[in-house]
Design a protein around this motif. Structure first.
Motif, short mmCIF file in Angstrom:
data_model
loop_
_atom_site.label_atom_id
_atom_site.label_comp_id
_atom_site.label_asym_id
_atom_site.label_seq_id
_atom_site.Cartn_x
_atom_site.Cartn_y
_atom_site.Cartn_z
N ASP A 6 0.88 -1.29 0.04
CA ASP A 6 0.12 0.04 -0.12
C ASP A 6 0.95 1.23 0.03
OD1 ASP A 6 -2.16 -1.75 0.00
OD2 ASP A 6 -2.59 -1.35 2.28
N HIS A 7 0.59 2.07 -0.77
CA HIS A 7 1.33 3.47 -0.94
C HIS A 7 0.55 4.38 -1.98
CE1 HIS A 7 2.68 1.33 -4.52
NE2 HIS A 7 3.07 2.46 -5.13
N CYS A 8 1.15 5.51 -1.83
CA CYS A 8 0.39 6.53 -2.61
C CYS A 8 1.37 6.55 -4.08
CB CYS A 8 0.39 7.92 -2.27
SG CYS A 8 -0.58 8.39 -0.82
N LEU A 9 0.73 6.82 -5.24
CA LEU A 9 1.41 6.82 -6.37
C LEU A 9 2.49 7.91 -6.45
CD1 LEU A 9 1.64 6.34 -9.49
CD2 LEU A 9 -0.10 8.41 -9.99
N ASP A 60 6.97 5.57 -9.32
CA ASP A 60 6.38 4.11 -9.84
C ASP A 60 6.86 3.68 -11.13
OD1 ASP A 60 5.03 2.88 -7.44
OD2 ASP A 60 3.75 4.63 -7.64
N MET A 61 7.07 4.55 -11.96
CA MET A 61 7.05 4.41 -13.52
C MET A 61 8.67 3.81 -13.76
SD MET A 61 4.98 4.73 -16.03
CE MET A 61 5.92 5.53 -17.66
N VAL A 62 9.71 3.96 -12.82
CA VAL A 62 10.80 3.22 -12.97
C VAL A 62 11.02 1.94 -12.41
CG1 VAL A 62 12.16 4.04 -11.09
CG2 VAL A 62 13.36 4.40 -13.41
N SER A 66 5.80 -0.60 -12.83
CA SER A 66 5.24 0.76 -13.37
C SER A 66 3.78 0.95 -13.87
CB SER A 66 6.37 0.96 -14.45
OG SER A 66 6.13 -0.07 -15.46
N PRO A 67 3.14 -0.07 -14.15
CA PRO A 67 1.62 -0.20 -14.50
C PRO A 67 0.80 0.60 -13.69
CG PRO A 67 2.50 -2.12 -15.31
CD PRO A 67 3.65 -1.54 -14.59
N LEU A 74 -0.98 5.17 -21.43
CA LEU A 74 -0.71 5.95 -22.40
C LEU A 74 0.77 5.86 -23.26
CD1 LEU A 74 -2.09 9.45 -20.72
CD2 LEU A 74 -3.35 7.97 -22.10
N HIS A 75 1.79 5.94 -22.38
CA HIS A 75 3.10 5.75 -23.05
C HIS A 75 3.22 4.44 -23.83
CE1 HIS A 75 7.36 5.37 -23.61
NE2 HIS A 75 7.61 4.43 -22.44
#
Length: 240
Positions: A6-9, A60-62, A66-67, A74-75
């Motif tokens: 559990d974490h914020c984006l 998160d993206m790295v 990442s999803p 979008l990427h």
């Protein structure tokens, strides 16, 4: 977010409140023109535009999850469109290269986790791919169709044009366009106030995390810098 815990984006742009430039549309068009096989095309996009979006947004993206970030969708939709543009450029049925469990994949190979054949998702508008991308208005998008002799690219010096855009180089020569003659002036090029930005580099750590060949990633980093340096030195000015 609930995965992996559990974490914020999280996002952590690579320049604090901004993101360093990614690879330009002109570079991606060059990759499209210079890639004759799926293996070369995939590695070139993987080690440039695809990786840099993850590294620019970070957070998160790295990471492997990442999803979590909706930007991921979008990427990857844009990466899919780049693939579709390459397919439209004479590679509709081209598929080759190694897979995770086999040295040479074919159209009959099965996609991990989904157990669908490659052929079922290879072509837009066919099989399981019930969508297509609309063609933008003529001249509005350098990616939409490969740039022909009438584009700003055709005004590049002949050595630069033929090194980075071999298809456009051939079209210019066949058409007998005057831009096929070696030139150094900037007549006919766009917006003299702007230049192509130098893209950030794919890091060794990111390459290793994804199992990429670090030497190939470094080679692509160097190639991207060479491309920008030569294009700007030749006087090319981007429209966008």
């Amino acid at each position: 977010m609930h995965y992996p815990s559990d974490h914020c984006l999280r996002r952590d742009f690579d320049r604090g409140d901004a993101i360093q430039a990614w690879h330009s549309t002109e570079f991606i068009q060059s990759v499209i023109q210079r890639s004759d096989t799926m293996a070369v095309f995939r590695e070139s996009i993987e080690n440039s535009q695809h990786g840099m979006a993850h590294l620019g947004i970070r957070g998160d993206m790295v990471l492997r999850h990442s999803p979590n970030d909706f930007i991921f969708m979008l990427h990857h939709a844009f990466v899919d469109r780049i693939w579709a543009v390459w397919q439209d450029d004479g590679h509709e049925s081209t598929f080759d290269g190694p897979g995770p469990n086999e040295p040479n994949m074919t159209k009959d190979s099965r996609i991990m986790f989904f157990n669908e054949s490659v052929e079922s998702v290879l072509s837009l508008g066919r099989g399981l791919m019930c969508y297509e991308y609309e063609d933008p208005e003529e001249g509005s998008d350098l990616l939409a169709k490969r740039a022909g002799a009438s584009s700003a690219l055709a005004a590049l010096p002949n050595d630069v044009l033929c090194r980075w855009y071999p298809q456009t180089c051939s079209e210019v020569a066949v058409a007998g366009d005057t831009s096929a003659v070696p030139r150094t002036e900037t007549d006919g090029l766009v917006d003299p106030q702007s230049q192509l930005p130098m893209p950030a580099e794919i890091s060794d750590d990111f390459a290793r995390m994804h199992g990429f060949n670090v030497d190939e990633v470094r080679r692509m980093n160097a190639m991207a810098k060479q491309f920008v340096t030569e294009m700007n030195a030749a006087g090319y000015r981007p429209k966008h």
